[in-house]
Design a protein around this motif. Structure first.
Motif, PDB file in Angstrom:
ATOM      1  N   THR A 214       0.854  -1.186   0.000  1.00  0.00           N
ATOM      2  CA  THR A 214       0.000   0.000   0.000  1.00  0.00           C
ATOM      3  C   THR A 214       0.889   1.233   0.000  1.00  0.00           C
ATOM      4  OG1 THR A 214      -1.711  -1.211   1.192  1.00  0.00           O
ATOM      5  CG2 THR A 214      -1.852   1.191   1.230  1.00  0.00           C
ATOM      6  N   HIS A 215       0.528   2.190  -0.828  1.00  0.00           N
ATOM      7  CA  HIS A 215       1.314   3.418  -0.967  1.00  0.00           C
ATOM      8  C   HIS A 215       0.346   4.593  -1.098  1.00  0.00           C
ATOM      9  CE1 HIS A 215       4.759   5.860  -2.223  1.00  0.00           C
ATOM     10  NE2 HIS A 215       3.997   6.347  -3.183  1.00  0.00           N
TER      11      HIS A 215
ATOM     12  N   ILE B 118       2.565   6.848 -10.090  1.00  0.00           N
ATOM     13  CA  ILE B 118       2.133   5.459  -9.943  1.00  0.00           C
ATOM     14  C   ILE B 118       3.210   4.515 -10.475  1.00  0.00           C
ATOM     15  CG2 ILE B 118       0.415   3.761 -10.675  1.00  0.00           C
ATOM     16  CD1 ILE B 118      -1.579   6.197 -10.740  1.00  0.00           C
TER      17      ILE B 118
ATOM     18  N   LEU C 254       5.241   1.679  -8.384  1.00  0.00           N
ATOM     19  CA  LEU C 254       5.272   0.297  -8.880  1.00  0.00           C
ATOM     20  C   LEU C 254       6.716  -0.174  -9.018  1.00  0.00           C
ATOM     21  CD1 LEU C 254       3.980  -2.244 -10.011  1.00  0.00           C
ATOM     22  CD2 LEU C 254       3.823  -1.082 -12.230  1.00  0.00           C
TER      23      LEU C 254
ATOM     24  N   VAL D 237      -2.416  -2.972 -10.043  1.00  0.00           N
ATOM     25  CA  VAL D 237      -2.385  -1.781  -9.195  1.00  0.00           C
ATOM     26  C   VAL D 237      -3.798  -1.228  -9.135  1.00  0.00           C
ATOM     27  CG1 VAL D 237      -1.473   0.544  -8.855  1.00  0.00           C
ATOM     28  CG2 VAL D 237      -0.048  -1.187  -9.929  1.00  0.00           C
ATOM     29  N   THR D 238      -4.317  -1.075  -7.936  1.00  0.00           N
ATOM     30  CA  THR D 238      -5.586  -0.386  -7.765  1.00  0.00           C
ATOM     31  C   THR D 238      -5.272   1.025  -7.299  1.00  0.00           C
ATOM     32  OG1 THR D 238      -6.760  -2.428  -7.251  1.00  0.00           O
ATOM     33  CG2 THR D 238      -7.784  -0.375  -6.528  1.00  0.00           C
ATOM     34  N   VAL D 239      -5.832   1.991  -8.002  1.00  0.00           N
ATOM     35  CA  VAL D 239      -5.616   3.410  -7.727  1.00  0.00           C
ATOM     36  C   VAL D 239      -6.947   3.962  -7.248  1.00  0.00           C
ATOM     37  CG1 VAL D 239      -4.899   5.614  -8.716  1.00  0.00           C
ATOM     38  CG2 VAL D 239      -3.964   3.478  -9.628  1.00  0.00           C
TER      39      VAL D 239
ATOM     40  N   SER E 105     -12.064   4.728  -8.305  1.00  0.00           N
ATOM     41  CA  SER E 105     -10.877   3.883  -8.438  1.00  0.00           C
ATOM     42  C   SER E 105     -10.781   3.281  -9.838  1.00  0.00           C
ATOM     43  CB  SER E 105     -10.876   2.772  -7.390  1.00  0.00           C
ATOM     44  OG  SER E 105     -11.933   1.878  -7.623  1.00  0.00           O
TER      45      SER E 105
ATOM     46  N   SER F 293      -8.350  -0.092 -11.708  1.00  0.00           N
ATOM     47  CA  SER F 293      -7.366  -1.157 -11.535  1.00  0.00           C
ATOM     48  C   SER F 293      -6.640  -1.367 -12.852  1.00  0.00           C
ATOM     49  CB  SER F 293      -8.034  -2.451 -11.095  1.00  0.00           C
ATOM     50  OG  SER F 293      -8.568  -2.310  -9.796  1.00  0.00           O
TER      51      SER F 293
ATOM     52  N   LEU G 129      -2.722   3.751  -3.417  1.00  0.00           N
ATOM     53  CA  LEU G 129      -2.335   2.687  -4.346  1.00  0.00           C
ATOM     54  C   LEU G 129      -2.280   1.390  -3.562  1.00  0.00           C
ATOM     55  CD1 LEU G 129       0.721   4.223  -6.234  1.00  0.00           C
ATOM     56  CD2 LEU G 129      -1.690   4.406  -6.809  1.00  0.00           C
ATOM     57  N   GLN G 130      -2.834   0.353  -4.111  1.00  0.00           N
ATOM     58  CA  GLN G 130      -2.640  -0.984  -3.556  1.00  0.00           C
ATOM     59  C   GLN G 130      -2.098  -1.832  -4.700  1.00  0.00           C
ATOM     60  OE1 GLN G 130      -5.719  -3.597  -1.609  1.00  0.00           O
ATOM     61  NE2 GLN G 130      -4.331  -3.017   0.052  1.00  0.00           N
ATOM     62  N   ILE G 131      -0.854  -2.235  -4.535  1.00  0.00           N
ATOM     63  CA  ILE G 131      -0.139  -2.988  -5.554  1.00  0.00           C
ATOM     64  C   ILE G 131      -0.121  -4.443  -5.115  1.00  0.00           C
ATOM     65  CG2 ILE G 131       2.025  -3.196  -6.842  1.00  0.00           C
ATOM     66  CD1 ILE G 131       2.612  -0.254  -5.906  1.00  0.00           C
TER      67      ILE G 131
END
Length: 141
Positions: free
Chosen positions: A5-6, A25, A29, A39-41, A102, A104, A136-138
Protein backbone atom coordinates in the motif's frame (compact mmCIF):
# COMPACT_ATOMS: atom_id res chain seq x y z
CA UNK A 1 1.49 -12.87 -3.65
CA UNK A 2 2.55 -9.59 -2.08
CA UNK A 3 0.38 -6.57 -1.34
CA UNK A 4 1.92 -3.13 -0.94
CA UNK A 5 0.00 0.00 0.00
CA UNK A 6 1.31 3.42 -0.97
CA UNK A 7 -0.10 6.94 -0.60
CA UNK A 8 0.50 9.72 -3.13
CA UNK A 9 -0.08 13.12 -1.49
CA UNK A 10 -1.48 15.87 -3.72
CA UNK A 11 -2.30 19.55 -3.51
CA UNK A 12 -4.76 21.14 -5.91
CA UNK A 13 -4.82 24.80 -6.92
CA UNK A 14 -8.00 25.23 -9.00
CA UNK A 15 -11.72 24.49 -8.52
CA UNK A 16 -11.60 21.87 -11.30
CA UNK A 17 -8.19 20.38 -12.01
CA UNK A 18 -7.01 17.32 -13.90
CA UNK A 19 -3.64 16.06 -12.66
CA UNK A 20 -1.63 13.39 -14.46
CA UNK A 21 -0.47 10.92 -11.80
CA UNK A 22 0.88 8.26 -14.17
CA UNK A 23 4.55 8.92 -13.37
CA UNK A 24 3.97 8.77 -9.60
CA UNK A 25 2.13 5.46 -9.94
CA UNK A 26 4.85 4.02 -12.20
CA UNK A 27 7.52 5.10 -9.69
CA UNK A 28 5.67 3.44 -6.80
CA UNK A 29 5.27 0.30 -8.88
CA UNK A 30 8.98 0.29 -9.75
CA UNK A 31 9.99 0.72 -6.10
CA UNK A 32 7.72 -2.19 -5.11
CA UNK A 33 10.03 -4.59 -6.96
CA UNK A 34 7.04 -6.65 -8.12
CA UNK A 35 7.05 -8.17 -11.62
CA UNK A 36 3.41 -8.72 -12.48
CA UNK A 37 0.03 -8.18 -10.93
CA UNK A 38 -2.41 -5.35 -10.54
CA UNK A 39 -2.39 -1.78 -9.20
CA UNK A 40 -5.59 -0.39 -7.76
CA UNK A 41 -5.62 3.41 -7.73
CA UNK A 42 -8.22 5.02 -5.46
CA UNK A 43 -9.18 8.58 -4.64
CA UNK A 44 -9.80 8.94 -0.93
CA UNK A 45 -12.32 11.75 -1.42
CA UNK A 46 -15.98 12.18 -2.36
CA UNK A 47 -15.32 15.17 -4.63
CA UNK A 48 -12.19 13.95 -6.45
CA UNK A 49 -11.94 10.98 -8.78
CA UNK A 50 -9.65 8.72 -10.81
CA UNK A 51 -9.83 8.48 -14.59
CA UNK A 52 -7.95 6.86 -17.46
CA UNK A 53 -7.89 9.03 -20.53
CA UNK A 54 -5.66 10.66 -23.12
CA UNK A 55 -3.14 13.33 -22.11
CA UNK A 56 -3.42 15.98 -24.79
CA UNK A 57 -3.40 19.66 -23.82
CA UNK A 58 -6.51 20.71 -25.75
CA UNK A 59 -8.45 17.62 -24.71
CA UNK A 60 -7.62 18.26 -21.04
CA UNK A 61 -8.90 21.82 -21.40
CA UNK A 62 -12.05 20.48 -23.09
CA UNK A 63 -12.56 18.05 -20.19
CA UNK A 64 -12.31 20.83 -17.59
CA UNK A 65 -14.76 22.98 -19.56
CA UNK A 66 -17.17 20.05 -19.90
CA UNK A 67 -17.10 19.30 -16.17
CA UNK A 68 -17.76 22.95 -15.26
CA UNK A 69 -20.72 23.15 -17.68
CA UNK A 70 -22.18 19.70 -17.01
CA UNK A 71 -23.33 20.47 -13.46
CA UNK A 72 -23.07 24.21 -12.77
CA UNK A 73 -21.63 25.24 -9.42
CA UNK A 74 -24.38 27.82 -8.87
CA UNK A 75 -27.31 25.40 -9.17
CA UNK A 76 -30.08 25.29 -6.59
CA UNK A 77 -28.86 22.26 -4.58
CA UNK A 78 -30.23 21.21 -1.18
CA UNK A 79 -26.78 20.03 -0.05
CA UNK A 80 -25.54 23.62 -0.26
CA UNK A 81 -28.16 24.82 2.25
CA UNK A 82 -26.33 23.13 5.13
CA UNK A 83 -22.99 21.70 3.93
CA UNK A 84 -21.06 19.52 6.38
CA UNK A 85 -17.75 21.33 5.88
CA UNK A 86 -19.00 24.78 4.88
CA UNK A 87 -18.23 24.22 1.19
CA UNK A 88 -20.95 24.67 -1.39
CA UNK A 89 -19.89 21.59 -3.34
CA UNK A 90 -23.08 19.76 -4.27
CA UNK A 91 -22.11 20.09 -7.93
CA UNK A 92 -18.90 18.16 -7.22
CA UNK A 93 -20.77 15.30 -5.58
CA UNK A 94 -23.32 15.21 -8.41
CA UNK A 95 -20.65 15.01 -11.13
CA UNK A 96 -19.07 12.23 -9.07
CA UNK A 97 -22.16 10.08 -9.62
CA UNK A 98 -20.82 9.49 -13.14
CA UNK A 99 -17.13 9.09 -12.31
CA UNK A 100 -14.99 6.38 -10.72
CA UNK A 101 -13.30 6.62 -7.36
CA UNK A 102 -10.88 3.88 -8.44
CA UNK A 103 -9.29 2.12 -11.39
CA UNK A 104 -7.37 -1.16 -11.54
CA UNK A 105 -4.48 -1.50 -13.96
CA UNK A 106 -2.58 -4.72 -14.68
CA UNK A 107 1.21 -4.65 -14.84
CA UNK A 108 3.85 -6.96 -16.24
CA UNK A 109 7.65 -6.82 -16.06
CA UNK A 110 7.18 -4.01 -13.53
CA UNK A 111 5.37 -1.75 -16.04
CA UNK A 112 1.78 -0.57 -16.22
CA UNK A 113 -0.09 -2.15 -19.13
CA UNK A 114 -1.75 1.05 -20.28
CA UNK A 115 -2.59 1.65 -23.92
CA UNK A 116 -0.47 3.93 -26.09
CA UNK A 117 -2.55 7.05 -25.38
CA UNK A 118 -3.67 6.25 -21.84
CA UNK A 119 -2.66 8.15 -18.73
CA UNK A 120 -4.03 8.07 -15.19
CA UNK A 121 -5.58 11.25 -13.82
CA UNK A 122 -6.66 12.57 -10.45
CA UNK A 123 -9.67 14.80 -11.11
CA UNK A 124 -10.34 17.50 -8.55
CA UNK A 125 -13.90 18.84 -8.59
CA UNK A 126 -13.88 20.87 -5.35
CA UNK A 127 -10.58 22.70 -5.20
CA UNK A 128 -8.38 24.19 -4.34
CA UNK A 129 -7.40 21.75 -1.59
CA UNK A 130 -4.15 21.69 0.36
CA UNK A 131 -4.40 18.02 1.25
CA UNK A 132 -5.58 15.36 -1.14
CA UNK A 133 -4.30 11.83 -1.55
CA UNK A 134 -4.44 8.84 -3.82
CA UNK A 135 -4.20 5.34 -2.38
CA UNK A 136 -2.33 2.69 -4.35
CA UNK A 137 -2.64 -0.98 -3.56
CA UNK A 138 -0.14 -2.99 -5.55
CA UNK A 139 -0.79 -6.73 -5.61
CA UNK A 140 1.49 -9.15 -7.39
CA UNK A 141 4.51 -11.38 -7.51
Amino acid sequence: MHVITHIIPLRTTRPVEIIDITAEIAAALFSSGLDRGQVTVMSRHTTAFININEKERNLLEDMETFLKRFVPKDGNYLHNLNPLDGRHNAHSHLIGLLMNSSESIPFSQGKLLLGQWQSLFFIELDGPRNERSVLLQISGI
